[in-house]
Design a protein around this motif. Structure first.
Motif, PDB file in Angstrom:
ATOM      1  N   MET A   1       0.842  -1.176   0.000  1.00 58.88           N
ATOM      2  CA  MET A   1       0.000   0.000   0.000  1.00 58.88           C
ATOM      3  C   MET A   1       0.890   1.242   0.000  1.00 58.88           C
ATOM      4  SD  MET A   1      -3.110  -1.239   0.115  1.00 58.88           S
ATOM      5  CE  MET A   1      -4.269  -0.078   0.749  1.00 58.88           C
ATOM      6  N   PHE A   2       0.385   2.278  -0.591  1.00 54.88           N
ATOM      7  CA  PHE A   2       1.084   3.561  -0.694  1.00 54.88           C
ATOM      8  C   PHE A   2       0.206   4.629  -0.049  1.00 54.88           C
ATOM      9  CE2 PHE A   2       1.468   7.488  -3.287  1.00 54.88           C
ATOM     10  CZ  PHE A   2       2.757   7.849  -2.908  1.00 54.88           C
ATOM     11  N   TYR A   3       0.821   5.467   0.777  1.00 49.11           N
ATOM     12  CA  TYR A   3       0.088   6.553   1.414  1.00 49.11           C
ATOM     13  C   TYR A   3       0.465   7.864   0.750  1.00 49.11           C
ATOM     14  CZ  TYR A   3      -1.859   9.627   4.957  1.00 49.11           C
ATOM     15  OH  TYR A   3      -2.591  10.588   5.605  1.00 49.11           O
ATOM     16  N   PRO A   4      -0.414   8.437  -0.069  1.00 52.96           N
ATOM     17  CA  PRO A   4      -0.100   9.680  -0.777  1.00 52.96           C
ATOM     18  C   PRO A   4      -0.222  10.935   0.082  1.00 52.96           C
ATOM     19  CG  PRO A   4      -2.262   8.905  -1.426  1.00 52.96           C
ATOM     20  CD  PRO A   4      -1.680   7.862  -0.502  1.00 52.96           C
TER      21      PRO A   4
ATOM     22  N   GLY B   1       4.952   4.410 -10.154  1.00 55.61           N
ATOM     23  CA  GLY B   1       4.310   5.544  -9.506  1.00 55.61           C
ATOM     24  C   GLY B   1       2.833   5.623  -9.814  1.00 55.61           C
ATOM     25  N   SER B   2       2.338   4.618 -10.538  1.00 54.33           N
ATOM     26  CA  SER B   2       0.939   4.619 -10.931  1.00 54.33           C
ATOM     27  C   SER B   2       0.316   3.249 -10.672  1.00 54.33           C
ATOM     28  CB  SER B   2       0.824   4.963 -12.411  1.00 54.33           C
ATOM     29  OG  SER B   2      -0.510   4.899 -12.840  1.00 54.33           O
ATOM     30  N   GLY B   3      -0.719   3.225  -9.851  1.00 58.09           N
ATOM     31  CA  GLY B   3      -1.458   1.990  -9.610  1.00 58.09           C
ATOM     32  C   GLY B   3      -0.586   0.836  -9.178  1.00 58.09           C
ATOM     33  N   THR B   4      -0.821  -0.326  -9.779  1.00 56.42           N
ATOM     34  CA  THR B   4      -0.068  -1.536  -9.440  1.00 56.42           C
ATOM     35  C   THR B   4       0.939  -1.893 -10.529  1.00 56.42           C
ATOM     36  OG1 THR B   4      -1.792  -2.934 -10.402  1.00 56.42           O
ATOM     37  CG2 THR B   4      -1.967  -2.464  -8.042  1.00 56.42           C
TER      38      THR B   4
END
Length: 92
Positions: A1-4, A43-46
């Motif tokens: 998971m990525f936290y923007p 840097g985009s989606g999966t």
């Protein structure tokens, strides 16, 4: 998971997608589940891009990515395509 940073989390991978992750100040890398490839997150989606072949482990500093493979040599990623260079001799 990525936290923007906006209070939500975004999925960046799928179940069993990686053995380990390493990050520099600007990039996120992973060693895929069977250790057959080093990948960089787009840097985009999966979406991930292959940047290296088989590896045993990943290491990162704030600026560089390193990996060891079965020959015991530490390699440094040069930052584009699949360009790597030896950073040490075997088992050092």
């Amino acid at each position: 998971m990525f936290y923007p940073g906006d209070g939500s989390w975004s999925r960046i991978g799928s179940f069993m997608a990686a053995t380990e992750y390493a990050s520099t100040n600007f990039e996120l890398y992973r060693l895929n589940f069977d250790r057959s490839a080093v990948e960089k997150w787009t840097g985009s989606g999966t979406t991930w891009t292959k940047v290296g072949g088989p590896a045993i482990a990943l290491y990162a500093t704030s600026e560089r990515l390193f990996a060891t493979n079965s020959d015991g040599i530490l390699y440094r990623y040069l930052g584009s395509g699949m360009d790597w260079t030896p950073a040490s001799g075997p088992d050092r």
